[in-house]
Every structure is written in structure tokens, then in C-alpha cells.
Design a protein around this motif. Structure first.
Motif, PDB file in Angstrom:
ATOM      1  N   VAL A  94      84.709 -71.457  84.179  1.00  0.00           N
ATOM      2  CA  VAL A  94      84.221 -70.166  83.687  1.00  0.00           C
ATOM      3  C   VAL A  94      82.709 -70.072  83.887  1.00  0.00           C
ATOM      4  CG1 VAL A  94      84.022 -68.663  81.682  1.00  0.00           C
ATOM      5  CG2 VAL A  94      86.094 -69.989  82.024  1.00  0.00           C
ATOM      6  N   GLY A  95      82.023 -71.203  83.588  1.00  0.00           N
ATOM      7  CA  GLY A  95      80.571 -71.209  83.719  1.00  0.00           C
ATOM      8  C   GLY A  95      80.125 -71.020  85.162  1.00  0.00           C
ATOM      9  N   LYS A  96      80.871 -71.641  86.116  1.00  0.00           N
ATOM     10  CA  LYS A  96      80.515 -71.558  87.537  1.00  0.00           C
ATOM     11  C   LYS A  96      80.497 -70.100  88.015  1.00  0.00           C
ATOM     12  CE  LYS A  96      83.626 -72.261  90.567  1.00  0.00           C
ATOM     13  NZ  LYS A  96      84.278 -71.732  91.589  1.00  0.00           N
ATOM     14  N   ALA A 142      87.929 -58.168  73.861  1.00  0.00           N
ATOM     15  CA  ALA A 142      88.766 -57.064  74.318  1.00  0.00           C
ATOM     16  C   ALA A 142      88.279 -56.543  75.664  1.00  0.00           C
ATOM     17  CB  ALA A 142      88.768 -55.944  73.288  1.00  0.00           C
ATOM     18  N   THR A 143      86.979 -56.621  75.899  1.00  0.00           N
ATOM     19  CA  THR A 143      86.435 -56.167  77.177  1.00  0.00           C
ATOM     20  C   THR A 143      86.975 -57.010  78.322  1.00  0.00           C
ATOM     21  OG1 THR A 143      84.424 -55.550  76.011  1.00  0.00           O
ATOM     22  CG2 THR A 143      84.292 -55.698  78.411  1.00  0.00           C
ATOM     23  N   ILE A 144      86.967 -58.321  78.121  1.00  0.00           N
ATOM     24  CA  ILE A 144      87.511 -59.200  79.160  1.00  0.00           C
ATOM     25  C   ILE A 144      88.984 -58.865  79.391  1.00  0.00           C
ATOM     26  CG2 ILE A 144      87.969 -61.588  79.812  1.00  0.00           C
ATOM     27  CD1 ILE A 144      85.685 -62.450  78.059  1.00  0.00           C
ATOM     28  N   ALA A 145      89.723 -58.727  78.289  1.00  0.00           N
ATOM     29  CA  ALA A 145      91.159 -58.514  78.395  1.00  0.00           C
ATOM     30  C   ALA A 145      91.477 -57.220  79.134  1.00  0.00           C
ATOM     31  CB  ALA A 145      91.788 -58.495  77.009  1.00  0.00           C
ATOM     32  N   THR A 146      90.722 -56.162  78.891  1.00  0.00           N
ATOM     33  CA  THR A 146      91.058 -54.887  79.539  1.00  0.00           C
ATOM     34  C   THR A 146      90.571 -54.832  80.974  1.00  0.00           C
ATOM     35  OG1 THR A 146      89.185 -54.110  78.259  1.00  0.00           O
ATOM     36  CG2 THR A 146      91.322 -53.147  77.731  1.00  0.00           C
ATOM     37  N   GLU A 147      89.430 -55.429  81.264  1.00  0.00           N
ATOM     38  CA  GLU A 147      88.805 -55.149  82.555  1.00  0.00           C
ATOM     39  C   GLU A 147      89.041 -56.201  83.627  1.00  0.00           C
ATOM     40  OE1 GLU A 147      84.713 -54.184  81.782  1.00  0.00           O
ATOM     41  OE2 GLU A 147      85.279 -52.706  80.258  1.00  0.00           O
ATOM     42  N   LEU A 148      89.341 -57.428  83.198  1.00  0.00           N
ATOM     43  CA  LEU A 148      89.396 -58.492  84.199  1.00  0.00           C
ATOM     44  C   LEU A 148      90.540 -58.300  85.200  1.00  0.00           C
ATOM     45  CD1 LEU A 148      87.851 -60.968  85.043  1.00  0.00           C
ATOM     46  CD2 LEU A 148      89.357 -62.364  83.657  1.00  0.00           C
ATOM     47  N   ALA A 149      91.614 -57.664  84.763  1.00  0.00           N
ATOM     48  CA  ALA A 149      92.773 -57.512  85.634  1.00  0.00           C
ATOM     49  C   ALA A 149      92.480 -56.564  86.791  1.00  0.00           C
ATOM     50  CB  ALA A 149      93.968 -57.012  84.835  1.00  0.00           C
ATOM     51  N   GLU A 150      91.540 -55.664  86.645  1.00  0.00           N
ATOM     52  CA  GLU A 150      91.341 -54.639  87.668  1.00  0.00           C
ATOM     53  C   GLU A 150      89.991 -54.749  88.370  1.00  0.00           C
ATOM     54  OE1 GLU A 150      92.120 -50.915  85.747  1.00  0.00           O
ATOM     55  OE2 GLU A 150      93.930 -51.777  84.860  1.00  0.00           O
ATOM     56  N   VAL A 151      89.274 -55.796  88.070  1.00  0.00           N
ATOM     57  CA  VAL A 151      87.927 -55.886  88.608  1.00  0.00           C
ATOM     58  C   VAL A 151      87.977 -56.392  90.058  1.00  0.00           C
ATOM     59  CG1 VAL A 151      87.436 -58.265  87.965  1.00  0.00           C
ATOM     60  CG2 VAL A 151      85.596 -56.570  87.949  1.00  0.00           C
ATOM     61  N   VAL A 152      87.016 -56.004  90.876  1.00  0.00           N
ATOM     62  CA  VAL A 152      86.925 -56.498  92.250  1.00  0.00           C
ATOM     63  C   VAL A 152      86.344 -57.915  92.217  1.00  0.00           C
ATOM     64  CG1 VAL A 152      85.872 -56.137  94.507  1.00  0.00           C
ATOM     65  CG2 VAL A 152      86.522 -54.175  93.086  1.00  0.00           C
ATOM     66  N   GLY A 159      84.376 -61.036  92.863  1.00  0.00           N
ATOM     67  CA  GLY A 159      83.099 -61.253  93.549  1.00  0.00           C
ATOM     68  C   GLY A 159      82.093 -60.143  93.320  1.00  0.00           C
ATOM     69  N   SER A 160      82.486 -59.118  92.560  1.00  0.00           N
ATOM     70  CA  SER A 160      81.533 -58.041  92.295  1.00  0.00           C
ATOM     71  C   SER A 160      80.642 -58.409  91.112  1.00  0.00           C
ATOM     72  CB  SER A 160      82.277 -56.747  91.979  1.00  0.00           C
ATOM     73  OG  SER A 160      83.000 -56.919  90.775  1.00  0.00           O
ATOM     74  N   ALA A 161      79.606 -57.655  90.906  1.00  0.00           N
ATOM     75  CA  ALA A 161      78.723 -57.902  89.774  1.00  0.00           C
ATOM     76  C   ALA A 161      79.501 -57.786  88.458  1.00  0.00           C
ATOM     77  CB  ALA A 161      77.571 -56.903  89.783  1.00  0.00           C
ATOM     78  N   HIS A 162      80.393 -56.828  88.407  1.00  0.00           N
ATOM     79  CA  HIS A 162      81.223 -56.632  87.225  1.00  0.00           C
ATOM     80  C   HIS A 162      82.046 -57.889  86.922  1.00  0.00           C
ATOM     81  CE1 HIS A 162      84.513 -54.001  85.124  1.00  0.00           C
ATOM     82  NE2 HIS A 162      83.844 -54.732  84.282  1.00  0.00           N
ATOM     83  N   TYR A 163      82.643 -58.455  88.002  1.00  0.00           N
ATOM     84  CA  TYR A 163      83.459 -59.661  87.875  1.00  0.00           C
ATOM     85  C   TYR A 163      82.639 -60.811  87.261  1.00  0.00           C
ATOM     86  CZ  TYR A 163      86.046 -63.766  89.624  1.00  0.00           C
ATOM     87  OH  TYR A 163      86.715 -64.962  89.745  1.00  0.00           O
ATOM     88  N   PHE A 199      82.827 -62.881  83.451  1.00  0.00           N
ATOM     89  CA  PHE A 199      82.803 -64.327  83.252  1.00  0.00           C
ATOM     90  C   PHE A 199      81.619 -64.747  82.389  1.00  0.00           C
ATOM     91  CE2 PHE A 199      86.041 -64.562  86.440  1.00  0.00           C
ATOM     92  CZ  PHE A 199      86.765 -65.656  86.031  1.00  0.00           C
ATOM     93  N   PHE A 200      80.525 -64.013  82.546  1.00  0.00           N
ATOM     94  CA  PHE A 200      79.379 -64.310  81.691  1.00  0.00           C
ATOM     95  C   PHE A 200      79.744 -64.086  80.216  1.00  0.00           C
ATOM     96  CE2 PHE A 200      75.647 -63.079  79.302  1.00  0.00           C
ATOM     97  CZ  PHE A 200      74.786 -64.125  79.588  1.00  0.00           C
TER      98      PHE A 200
END
Lengths: 251, 316
Positions: free
Chosen positions: B40-42, B264-274, B276-280, B284-285
Motif C-alpha cells: 500500500v505504501g509503495k 468510505a472514499t476508498i471503498a467507493t472510488e477504488l473500483a472505478e479509478v484509472v 496509475g492516475s493521480a486519483h489512484y 492509496f495515500f
């Protein structure tokens, strides 16, 4: 010699088990009375009926009367707080509370609503002096009581009790967790105490009973076999069973 | 002549196998914990080191106020100009956690004191398993209860503007941490030796004074540990807040506003994130942040419990 506590026709049951049978005896004011006998003979039970600590045990039933200064303490409306203020207890294992030395000593006073700090300090000094702990502990009043040595802890428990100025002190094998030197100190203290207090001690240690007590009672399987002056009990017991026990033939 | 005895050491294969098995299971637990953290840290490293990602998201944008017209802290990772402030998420998490603790700690500790000090045996045998059973309720069921039942009740009573808000989510979250806090507190109280209670009663104290003056101080380290545990659980819990909080990343100190938490943010957004993007990398941060925060919370809690224990019991 005045009678402090008179026990009349006392029966105690734990459920169906009969722990004490028809006990009659008198504890004399400002004397030390020892209760001796083998394990399970009921001596601790008898001791604990004197301040009604037995009430805490589930399924206990007490019949008979116990008079403290002529007043029956086994009435329904007996004020247990007042009773235990008059009849204090020292336990087998030192049980200082996990508080500071000072807070331990004033605990009994605080639960009665004494909050005057100057008064509390005075009483702390006095009760520590009574158990010869003041010089050792005067700089350690803020230390946790559980950091003291076992023997100091036991004397602290005694001081904690003296702080509430009881009239009777019950001791349930107070030296069984202590080494011989510490035991000697506690015994010396008992002689000091009997000048002002009525002391009842339960002990397994025959020599201790012979050394410190004025009167002794020998219990066996819930019966009070023999009661009398310690000198007589230990030199010329009337009952054969007492003879056998104190000479170490059983027990 | 001295007799020399030779002890032949038998190869105790069975014992060796068992010992190795036990030891390796302990090692596996620790290693997997470290690996999870490393993985996760990487994934957060680009936020610190990739110049491309840093243009879009960096520590300044994550935590500090941004010079904008209306809102200084905004979490809008998929708008035309993505905004990555995690401050609203942190505030949301803290708000639900605080409500959960305010709701659960007094109830749980009170119930524990009652069952261990005052309740007759039959009642204790009833309450204890009942509360512990609550621990077995899946958090999605608690979330469902919060979303449908609790929210409606509270809405009817208080007529809030937002039906789903920090208070609704916090109370549902409180139900989840209640059994944890209760069980640990009850254990701590039951572990207080009876000799303390007897000593106090023999000094003429009543049951209340004994519970307050002797039993509670004696059990304080354990009770504090229970609170730390409850806090950690509430901080990281996901499903309940996901369902009952309204999920609006608003920077507001009002408890009746909808909130969105870190988890909740991780749970909702991680499934649809691109990938390698900044959002991704930002998600993880957030994960690393949760991990580290909970870790520090537990360490500090442990340290404080030790200190408390030492102060009360004089252990070295």
C-alpha cells in the motif's frame, strides 16, 4: 474485664453444609483472642460472622445471635457501615488498593465523607505512627501502595483500619504471607494494639497463638471444642482432641 | 572410577514439527502485515517522487488550504479540474468517530460496570452474551439498520435538513464498537481481585463507593485499552459509514451535515479509478494514512496503558 462481643447459639450454613454448630463464646475487651484449628474447621467463618463479611458469600445462612456491646448485630436493620466501622478486619493477604499510600490510608475516612485535608493528613501521620511506618513512608505517601514490601503492605492495611478508629480488630491469618521477621513485627504490634483494641486473630500457627493471645478457642469441624485462657489451653487442655492438635498429632 | 553416563538425545521430530508450525504461523502474521503495508505504501510513492503526478497531487494540495474563490478544501477527484484535499474526509471521519465514541463508550462502560459489580448472576448471564452477540452482527446489517430504520427515527424526531448525517452514521457506528468496548472493559473489571472489594467493604464502604473508589481505578488501564480499541475500530470501519453517512465530502464542523469518511472514499472510488492516475495514488495515500494513524493510535494507547499500570500497581 468487660465482654466486648458475645456469641450465642451461632449456627452458620453454606448451602447445605453446616460450617458452625452451636457456637457460644465471649470475646473480652482489650484482650487478644486466638481462634485455632485445622483448615476448614470454621475459624475464618466464625471471624467473618463478627463483622458480617459472610453476608457477601452466596447461599450463606446465619442463625443465632452476636452481641456487640450488648447489641445484636444480626438484626434486619443493622447498619452494616456502622458495624464495620466498629469491627474492622485485616486479611490473610495484604490487600492495599491500587492507589497511593495516602489514598489508601484515608479511604475509610473519605467514604464516610471526611474531606478536610488537614485533618486527613493528621490522621495519616497518626495511624502510620501506630504501626511504626511513619519514618519509612513519610516521603513515600504519593507512591503506589502496591510498590511496598509485603510486610509494609500488611502494616499499611492495619494502619488504614486504625485510621477509622475501630473498636474491634479481626485478623484472618495476618502473617501467613510474611516471613518470620515480618511476623515478629506484626506480633509486637498486636501487643501494642490490645491496649486500646479488642483483637481477634485466626491463625494456623500454634506458637503464634501461644505467644500473642490471652484467650484461645479451638475449633474442629464446626464445633468449638474448647475455649479458655491461652495458658491453660496450651498447658493443660481439658479435651483430648485439643491436646492432640496442639501437640501436633494432627492438623 | 567414575561412571560416565551418556545421554543420547533422541531426535524429537514431532516436537520440532509442532514448534516450527507454531513459530511460522506467528512469522506469517507479522510478515503479511509488513507486506500489506509495503504494498500500500509503495503505491503512494509517486505522490512524493513522480514529477508528473506531483503536478496534480502533492502534500500541499492534500492537506493545505488552496487559493480558490469559494472552497479552500475540496475533494473532487473526477471533476474537470480534479481537487484532492483530504481534509473534508478527515473531518468526516473524526466527526463520525467522535459521535460513535460519545454514544458507545458511556453505554458500554456503564453496562460493563453494571454487569460486573451490581447485577445478580442470572441477569449477568443474560446481558453478557446478548451484548457479545451484537459483535457478531455483520457491519452491513448495522449499516442497513442505520440507513433505513435509525435515520428515519432520528429524522422524525429532529427534522434535520439532511437525513443521512454524521450523527446517524456515528450512532450506527457506535453499535459496532459497543460490544468490543464492553467485552474488554468487562474483562478488566472481572480481573480485579475480590480482595480489593472485600477490603473496601470491610472498611465500611458501600457497593457504589467500592465500585467507584477501588474497582474502577484498579481496572482503569484495561478500560482505557478498551477505549483505544474502540477508537481504532470506529476510525477504520467502512461499511456502516458508507451506507449511513450520506457520503458528501463537505468541509463543515456541523454534525448534522452529511459526511464522507476516509475509508468510505476508498471503498467507493477504488473500483472505478484509472490505475496509475493521480486519483489512484491518492486513494492509496489515504489507505496508508489510515494504516499509519491507527498504528500510532494503538502504540500510544499501549504506552499509556503501561504507564497507567505502573502508576497504579508500582510494577517496574
Amino acid at each position: 474485664m468487660a465482654d466486648k462481643i458475645v456469641v450465642k447459639n451461632l449456627f452458620v450454613y453454606y448451602g447445605k453444609f453446616q460450617a458452625l454448630k452451636e457456637i457460644n463464646l465471649t470475646f473480652t475487651d482489650r484482650k487478644i483472642t486466638a481462634l485455632i484449628g485445622p483448615s476448614g474447621c470454621g475459624k475464618s467463618t466464625l471471624l467473618r460472622t463478627l463483622n458480617r463479611m459472610n453476608d457477601l458469600i452466596k447461599g450463606v445462612k446465619v442463625e443465632g445471635e452476636v452481641y456487640l456491646d450488648g447489641e445484636n448485630i444480626y438484626l434486619n436493620n443493622t447498619n452494616l457501615v456502622e458495624l464495620r466501622k466498629k469491627v474492622g478486619m485485616v486479611f490473610q493477604r495484604p490487600n492495599p488498593f491500587p492507589l497511593t499510600v495516602f489514598d489508601n490510608l484515608v479511604y475509610g475516612l473519605r467514604v464516610r465523607g471526611t474531606n478536610n485535608n488537614r485533618l486527613l493528613k493528621e490522621i495519616v501521620e497518626k495511624s502510620l505512627n501506630n504501626v511504626w511506618l511513619w519514618d519509612e513512608l513519610k516521603d513515600k505517601l504519593k507512591k503506589p501502595a502496591l510498590s511496598l514490601s509485603l510486610e509494609q503492605q500488611q502494616r499499611l492495611c492495619l494502619a488504614r483500619l486504625l485510621a477509622v478508629e475501630p473498636e474491634v480488630i479481626l485478623m484472618d491469618e495476618p502473617c501467613s504471607a510474611l516471613d518470620p521477621i515480618a511476623t515478629g513485627k506484626i506480633e509486637e504490634l498486636m501487643f501494642e494494639l490490645k491496649k486500646e483494641y479488642t483483637v481477634v486473630i485466626v491463625t494456623h500457627n500454634m506458637q503464634q497463638a501461644a505467644r500473642v493471645s490471652d484467650f484461645s478457642g479451638f475449633l474442629l469441624l464446626g464445633d468449638l471444642i474448647e475455649f479458655g485462657e491461652t495458658g491453660k489451653i496450651f498447658t493443660a487442655p481439658k479435651d483430648e482432641r485439643t491436646q492432640d492438635y496442639i501437640t501436633g498429632r494432627f492438623g | 572410577m567414575k561412571k560416565i553416563i551418556h545421554f543420547r538425545v533422541k531426535p524429537r521430530i514431532k516436537e520440532w514439527i509442532i514448534e516450527t508450525l507454531i513459530r511460522s504461523s506467528a512469522v506469517i502474521v507479522i510478515v503479511s502485515l509488513i507486506l500489506i503495508f509495503l504494498f500500500v505504501g509503495k503505491e503512494t510513492l509517486p505522490i512524493f517522487f513522480s514529477s508528473e503526478i506531483k503536478q496534480e497531487v502533492n502534500l500541499n494540495r492534500l492537506f493545505l488550504p488552496q487559493a480558490r474563490q469559494n472552497e479552500k478544501f475540496v475533494w473532487q477527484p473526477i471533476s474537470t479540474v480534479p481537487k484532492y484535499s483530504i481534509i473534508p474526509l478527515i473531518i468526516g471521519t473524526l466527526k463520525t468517530t467522535i459521535i460513535a465514541l460519545l454514544f458507545a463508550l458511556p453505554l458500554a462502560i456503564g453496562a460493563a460496570i453494571f454487569t460486573s459489580e451490581f447485577a445478580p448472576t442470572w441477569l449477568r448471564e443474560l446481558i453478557k452474551p446478548a451484548i457479545e452477540l451484537l459483535a457478531g452482527v455483520p457491519s452491513v446489517v448495522l449499516g442497513f439498520f442505520g440507513l433505513i430504520v435509525l435515520a428515519t427515527w432520528l429524522q422524525n424526531i429532529f427534522s434535520w435538513t439532511f437525513r443521512l448525517n454524521a450523527i446517524t452514521a456515528g450512532i450506527a457506528l457506535g453499535l459496532a464498537i459497543l460490544p468490543v468496548v464492553y467485552t474488554v472493559t468487562e474483562d478488566a473489571l472481572s480481573a480485579v481481585p475480590n480482595s480489593y472489594r472485600e477490603g473496601s467493604l470491610a472498611l465500611g464502604a458501600n457497593v457504589w463507593q467500592t465500585a467507584w473508589g477501588v474497582v474502577l481505578p484498579a481496572a482503569l488501564p484495561g478500560i482505557f485499552a478498551a477505549c483505544v480499541l474502540g477508537f481504532g475500530r470506529a476510525f477504520g470501519e467502512t461499511m456502516i459509514v458508507l451506507m449511513a453517512s450520506g457520503n458528501a465530502a463537505i468541509t463543515s464542523l456541523k454534525f448534522t451535515d452529511s459526511v464522507r469518511t476516509l475509508s468510505a472514499t476508498i471503498a467507493t472510488e477504488l473500483a472505478e479509478v484509472v490505475v496509475g492516475s493521480a486519483h489512484y495514488y491518492t486513494l492509496f495515500f489515504i489507505g496508508t494514512f489510515l494504516f499509519v494513524f491507527t498504528f500510532i493510535n494503538n502504540i500510544l494507547g499501549q504506552w499509556f496503558v503501561q504507564r497507567l499500570r505502573k502508576r497504579l500497581h508500582g510494577e517496574t
